[in-house]
Design a protein around this motif. Structure first.
Motif, PDB file in Angstrom:
ATOM      1  N   LEU A  78       0.763  -1.138  -0.083  1.00  0.00           N
ATOM      2  CA  LEU A  78       0.078   0.119   0.162  1.00  0.00           C
ATOM      3  C   LEU A  78       0.840   1.438  -0.126  1.00  0.00           C
ATOM      4  O   LEU A  78       0.690   2.191  -0.765  1.00  0.00           O
ATOM      5  CB  LEU A  78      -0.877   0.051   1.259  1.00  0.00           C
ATOM      6  CG  LEU A  78      -2.240  -0.747   0.971  1.00  0.00           C
ATOM      7  CD1 LEU A  78      -3.008  -0.715   2.591  1.00  0.00           C
ATOM      8  CD2 LEU A  78      -3.283   0.057   0.170  1.00  0.00           C
ATOM      9  N   LYS A  79       1.901   1.307   0.936  1.00  0.00           N
ATOM     10  CA  LYS A  79       2.624   2.359   0.945  1.00  0.00           C
ATOM     11  C   LYS A  79       3.511   2.603  -0.340  1.00  0.00           C
ATOM     12  O   LYS A  79       3.488   3.786  -0.809  1.00  0.00           O
ATOM     13  CB  LYS A  79       3.655   2.289   2.146  1.00  0.00           C
ATOM     14  CG  LYS A  79       4.505   3.572   2.322  1.00  0.00           C
ATOM     15  CD  LYS A  79       5.362   3.352   3.848  1.00  0.00           C
ATOM     16  CE  LYS A  79       6.209   4.822   3.906  1.00  0.00           C
ATOM     17  NZ  LYS A  79       6.901   4.581   5.012  1.00  0.00           N
ATOM     18  N   THR A  80       3.800   1.602  -0.843  1.00  0.00           N
ATOM     19  CA  THR A  80       4.631   1.778  -2.122  1.00  0.00           C
ATOM     20  C   THR A  80       3.800   2.221  -3.534  1.00  0.00           C
ATOM     21  O   THR A  80       4.260   3.174  -3.974  1.00  0.00           O
ATOM     22  CB  THR A  80       5.471   0.360  -2.709  1.00  0.00           C
ATOM     23  OG1 THR A  80       6.029  -0.189  -1.548  1.00  0.00           O
ATOM     24  CG2 THR A  80       5.900   0.514  -3.697  1.00  0.00           C
ATOM     25  N   ASN A  81       2.606   1.655  -3.253  1.00  0.00           N
ATOM     26  CA  ASN A  81       1.594   2.049  -4.248  1.00  0.00           C
ATOM     27  C   ASN A  81       1.207   3.605  -4.300  1.00  0.00           C
ATOM     28  O   ASN A  81       1.258   4.510  -5.062  1.00  0.00           O
ATOM     29  CB  ASN A  81       0.468   1.233  -4.335  1.00  0.00           C
ATOM     30  CG  ASN A  81      -0.648   1.470  -5.464  1.00  0.00           C
ATOM     31  OD1 ASN A  81      -0.337   1.392  -6.738  1.00  0.00           O
ATOM     32  ND2 ASN A  81      -1.799   1.876  -5.279  1.00  0.00           N
ATOM     33  N   ASN A  82       1.199   3.955  -3.077  1.00  0.00           N
ATOM     34  CA  ASN A  82       0.647   5.231  -2.661  1.00  0.00           C
ATOM     35  C   ASN A  82       1.838   6.600  -3.093  1.00  0.00           C
ATOM     36  O   ASN A  82       1.684   7.359  -3.630  1.00  0.00           O
ATOM     37  CB  ASN A  82       0.417   5.530  -0.909  1.00  0.00           C
ATOM     38  CG  ASN A  82      -0.963   5.016  -1.074  1.00  0.00           C
ATOM     39  OD1 ASN A  82      -1.727   4.710  -1.596  1.00  0.00           O
ATOM     40  ND2 ASN A  82      -1.106   4.773   0.490  1.00  0.00           N
ATOM     41  N   GLN A  83       3.365   5.876  -2.972  1.00  0.00           N
ATOM     42  CA  GLN A  83       4.353   6.921  -3.119  1.00  0.00           C
ATOM     43  C   GLN A  83       4.152   6.892  -4.905  1.00  0.00           C
ATOM     44  O   GLN A  83       4.543   8.071  -5.315  1.00  0.00           O
ATOM     45  CB  GLN A  83       5.396   6.340  -2.593  1.00  0.00           C
ATOM     46  CG  GLN A  83       5.670   6.228  -1.161  1.00  0.00           C
ATOM     47  CD  GLN A  83       6.955   5.566  -0.487  1.00  0.00           C
ATOM     48  OE1 GLN A  83       7.360   4.688  -1.209  1.00  0.00           O
ATOM     49  NE2 GLN A  83       7.397   6.047   0.655  1.00  0.00           N
TER      50      GLN A  83
END
Length: 387
Positions: free
Chosen positions: A355-360
């Motif tokens: 999720l964090k990678t996709n948000n970045q």
């Protein structure tokens, strides 16, 4: 028929149901009054950089939860837990006043910690509420008294603050408290611990009434430290008592042999989320107590979900994890149950990382798109200026 009605009226099931309904109705009735007083006296939380809300909001929802829970609990005489419940109510009252003062004046973290330790010691020492057995986890069974005291106090403090940390978006902490309290309450009821069952029902009902306003757009209110401290303490009380009782019921078919692990699963969201953000902060060489937006609920919000949708995801995660764990580990060894818990944590960490990678990536793409639009508009502006 009359005999059947009076039998049901005097039954413990009736007491549990009425406690839930009365707590919910009282909470719904009390919160509008608290919102009006908070607005008049300017007892509001203003949004800051990492906030998930956009406007000043009342923060004394925990006052309604506290009052509603106690009113509905004391409708009945519940003597089966004896002194433990009396001491627990005393600790809850102490934490209530701590929370109210912190919501209004803001207290230093150390002072809050000292009061939390004192409230926990009250039930651990005088109520003899201790983690006495680890059920063979890591090869440990009986825990010596001198070790069980600080261990149990640590569990109380950790859970109180873990519950406080997930109070970052609408509905999450209230919903998790309601679900976890309900799950523990069902077990207490089935095993004839009616005082704890009524307390769980009262808390769940009060939180249900609170959620009606926590999700509101026109009359929103937050739980505040008043609510999170109380709910965290009660969930810690339920978890430790659940573990303690399963030691006594070791040969009962309704008992849960991996009780410590099942207690963690019921409280999976606050425990896993706290572990995760602490690991990330330490990895980044920051204090584990410095607030940020690395919590899973923040990542869900940043990915485009609404507060209700993000909370619903984590509510469902709690329920599904608990049911699957009970089903899979019913006849499993404690070591197997521990492996399943570790596997669940790996899944949790992996999902949060993705999720964090996709948000970045989404943020970077948006920034490039914005920069491109600005560069495209700039020559047009310059030509117009020359003309």
């Amino acid at each position: 028929m009359n005999n059947s009605f009076w039998t049901f009226y005097n039954s413990n099931l009736f007491h549990v149901i009425v406690s839930t309904v009365v707590a919910c109705a009282t909470s719904i009735t009390a919160i509008p009054v608290i919102i009006n007083i908070s607005t008049l006296k300017n007892l509001m939380a203003s949004p800051i950089e990492r906030s998930s809300h956009q406007q000043a909001t009342p923060t004394l929802g925990g006052v309604a939860v506290f009052a509603s829970m106690l009113i509905s609990y004391f409708l009945w005489e519940n003597p089966d837990e004896g002194q433990l419940i009396h001491l627990s109510i005393s600790s809850i009252v102490i934490l209530f006043f701590l929370g109210v003062k912190d919501d209004i004046l803001i207290l230093a973290p150390k002072k809050k910690m000292y009061v939390q330790i004192g409230a926990s010691l009250l039930v651990v020492v005088l109520g003899d509420l201790r983690i006495e057995n680890l059920f063979g986890i890591f090869g440990i069974y009986s825990v010596p008294y001198i070790i069980s005291l600080p261990l149990t106090v640590f569990v109380f403090i950790a859970l109180i603050n873990a519950v406080n940390l997930i109070d970052g978006i609408d509905g999450l902490m209230g919903g998790i408290g309601m679900i976890a309290g309900g799950l523990f309450g069902i077990w207490f009821y089935l095993n004839e611990h009616y005082a704890l069952a009524c307390l769980a029902a009262s808390m769940a009902g009060a939180l249900l009434g609170f959620l009606r306003f926590n999700f509101s757009k026109t009359s929103k209110i937050f739980m505040g430290d008043t609510g999170s401290l109380i709910v965290g303490f009660i969930l810690a009380l339920f978890a430790v008592r659940f573990i303690q009782l399963n030691v006594q019921y070791r040969f009962d078919p309704n008992s849960t042999f991996a009780a410590p692990i099942l207690a963690i699963i019921v409280l999976v969201v606050p425990i896993f989320d706290t572990l995760r953000v602490f690991i990330i902060r330490l990895k980044n060489k920051k204090s584990p107590f410095v607030a940020d937006r690395n919590h899973l609920h923040h990542l869900l919000i940043d990915s485009g979900l609404s507060h209700f949708q993000a909370s619903l995801v984590l509510w469902c995660f709690t329920i599904i994890s608990t049911l699957l764990f009970v089903f899979i580990s019913k006849n499993a060894e404690n070591t197997t149950s521990l492996y399943l818990l570790c596997l669940l944590f790996v899944v949790y960490m992996t999902v949060a990382h993705l999720l964090k990678t996709n948000n970045q990536k989404r943020l970077l793409k948006l920034q490039k798109q914005t920069k491109s639009e600005v560069e495209t508009e700039k020559p047009e502006t310059e030509e117009a200026f020359k003309a």
